[in-house]
Design a protein around this motif. Structure first.
Motif, PDB file in Angstrom:
ATOM      1  N   SER A  98      89.618 107.212  27.758  1.00  0.00           N
ATOM      2  CA  SER A  98      90.504 108.193  26.793  1.00  0.00           C
ATOM      3  C   SER A  98      91.813 107.718  26.977  1.00  0.00           C
ATOM      4  O   SER A  98      92.594 107.344  28.202  1.00  0.00           O
ATOM      5  CB  SER A  98      90.234 109.500  27.294  1.00  0.00           C
ATOM      6  OG  SER A  98      89.150 110.158  27.346  1.00  0.00           O
ATOM      7  N   ASN A 158      83.930 113.525  25.723  1.00  0.00           N
ATOM      8  CA  ASN A 158      82.963 112.728  24.985  1.00  0.00           C
ATOM      9  C   ASN A 158      82.153 111.971  26.138  1.00  0.00           C
ATOM     10  O   ASN A 158      81.257 111.199  25.909  1.00  0.00           O
ATOM     11  CB  ASN A 158      83.694 111.320  24.039  1.00  0.00           C
ATOM     12  CG  ASN A 158      84.153 112.263  22.915  1.00  0.00           C
ATOM     13  OD1 ASN A 158      83.575 113.279  22.447  1.00  0.00           O
ATOM     14  ND2 ASN A 158      85.112 111.769  22.346  1.00  0.00           N
ATOM     15  N   GLY A 212      86.465 105.514  21.919  1.00  0.00           N
ATOM     16  CA  GLY A 212      85.703 106.816  21.603  1.00  0.00           C
ATOM     17  C   GLY A 212      84.302 106.446  20.520  1.00  0.00           C
ATOM     18  O   GLY A 212      84.298 105.246  20.318  1.00  0.00           O
ATOM     19  N   THR A 256      85.386 107.200  29.820  1.00  0.00           N
ATOM     20  CA  THR A 256      85.586 107.442  28.452  1.00  0.00           C
ATOM     21  C   THR A 256      86.761 106.287  28.184  1.00  0.00           C
ATOM     22  O   THR A 256      86.843 106.118  27.061  1.00  0.00           O
ATOM     23  CB  THR A 256      86.094 108.898  28.215  1.00  0.00           C
ATOM     24  OG1 THR A 256      87.374 108.983  28.911  1.00  0.00           O
ATOM     25  CG2 THR A 256      85.346 109.718  28.257  1.00  0.00           C
ATOM     26  N   ASN A 273      89.880 109.621  21.681  1.00  0.00           N
ATOM     27  CA  ASN A 273      88.748 109.822  22.776  1.00  0.00           C
ATOM     28  C   ASN A 273      89.315 110.802  23.657  1.00  0.00           C
ATOM     29  O   ASN A 273      90.423 110.580  24.035  1.00  0.00           O
ATOM     30  CB  ASN A 273      88.391 108.372  23.289  1.00  0.00           C
ATOM     31  CG  ASN A 273      86.864 108.564  23.955  1.00  0.00           C
ATOM     32  OD1 ASN A 273      86.155 109.463  23.810  1.00  0.00           O
ATOM     33  ND2 ASN A 273      86.849 107.585  24.921  1.00  0.00           N
TER      34      ASN A 273
END
Length: 284
Positions: A229, A244, A233, A227, A240
């Motif tokens: 993150s 996801n 995202g 991801t 994000n």
């Protein structure tokens, strides 16, 4: 772990930054939501010495989910907002800490090259980045660890240097280079992880079709999920999270004509090959 196509299987987020300040207020909820979405482990990367303690603390707090990765990113200053090219001093501060925790790490990372013109302005900057990456590859070899690699605007130079250094266990995360250069990495046995931003082709026409071509070109044996993150995202302005990961999984499964469960299982098997210490979290 179940066989492909035989019910629910787990996914692994192979590159994220749960130590980011964006998660300070709700990290418990973020990880719980990820588990409910089928994400059973995450390789949480640091990018600077200032993040190392936080990543290790997350691994202490969530030993059944977080596999820590420590490394020095080619771009420093993200926490202060004053981004700059990495220096050898940044690496010198990191080396003893990486050595202290090496038995707990899933990989050395996030490391790599970043040749964006606004960051890397001179030939000397590029050379320093190469030297910092080289020294961290040597650390990975010393501790028998894979590398978790950044290569923004430097896909071909990064793969070329990894090959020159004899690297065999590498993840190229969110690769933005030409797919033909990625295939050079495939021939070396490198893996490539795909973030949820892959679905944003309509919004960023100039970038994402290249990544879609990358997904089509890469063998499923070399694909992983990530991801990155809180970045990359499915929605450009949204935070994000590891939940996801299913977005990446669904997209790749369709592109490869597999079911989501099949793709999840195959990428998890790939992750456990590249990152053997995932076995501490994911029991077969």
């Amino acid at each position: 772990m179940e066989e492909p196509g035989r019910g629910h299987v787990v996914m692994v987020d192979c590159h994220c930054h749960l130590g980011d300040k964006d998660f300070d207020q709700d990290i418990d909820d973020v990880i719980e939501a990820a588990k409910k979405a089928g994400v059973m482990a995450a390789l949480v990367c640091a990018t600077a010495v200032s993040e190392f303690n936080k990543v290790i603390q997350l691994a202490d707090r969530f030993p059944d989910f977080v596999l820590p990765c420590l490394g020095v990113h080619p771009v420093q200053g993200a926490l202060t907002g004053e981004q700059r090219c990495v220096t050898l001093k940044d690496l010198e501060e990191a080396v003893p800490i990486i050595g202290l925790y090496h038995e707990r790490l899933g990989a050395i990372g996030e490391i790599g090259l970043d040749f964006q013109p606004r960051i890397t302005r001179t030939a000397e900057d590029k050379e320093v980045q190469r030297e910092v990456l080289t020294k961290q590859v040597e650390l990975a070899r010393k501790f028998d660890l894979p590398v978790n690699v950044h290569s923004r605007s430097a896909g071909r130079p990064t793969i070329t240097l990894l090959k020159e250094l004899g690297v065999k266990s590498a993840l190229l995360h969110a690769f933005d280079g030409n797919p033909k250069y990625a295939m050079e990495g495939v021939r070396e046995g490198y893996y490539f992880s795909i973030p949820p931003s892959i679905v944003r082709s309509e919004q960023v026409i100039c970038v994402f079709p290249k990544k879609q071509k990358l997904v089509s070109a890469l063998p499923v044996e070399n694909l992983l999920l990530e991801t990155d993150s809180p970045a990359l995202g499915p929605l450009k302005q949204g935070r994000n999270t590891p939940s996801n990961l299913s977005v990446s999984c669904s997209y790749i499964a369709e592109a490869k004509h597999l079911t989501i469960d099949q793709l999840a299982c195959l990428t998890t098997q790939n992750a456990m090959k590249l990152f053997p210490r995932l076995a501490r979290i994911i029991k077969r």
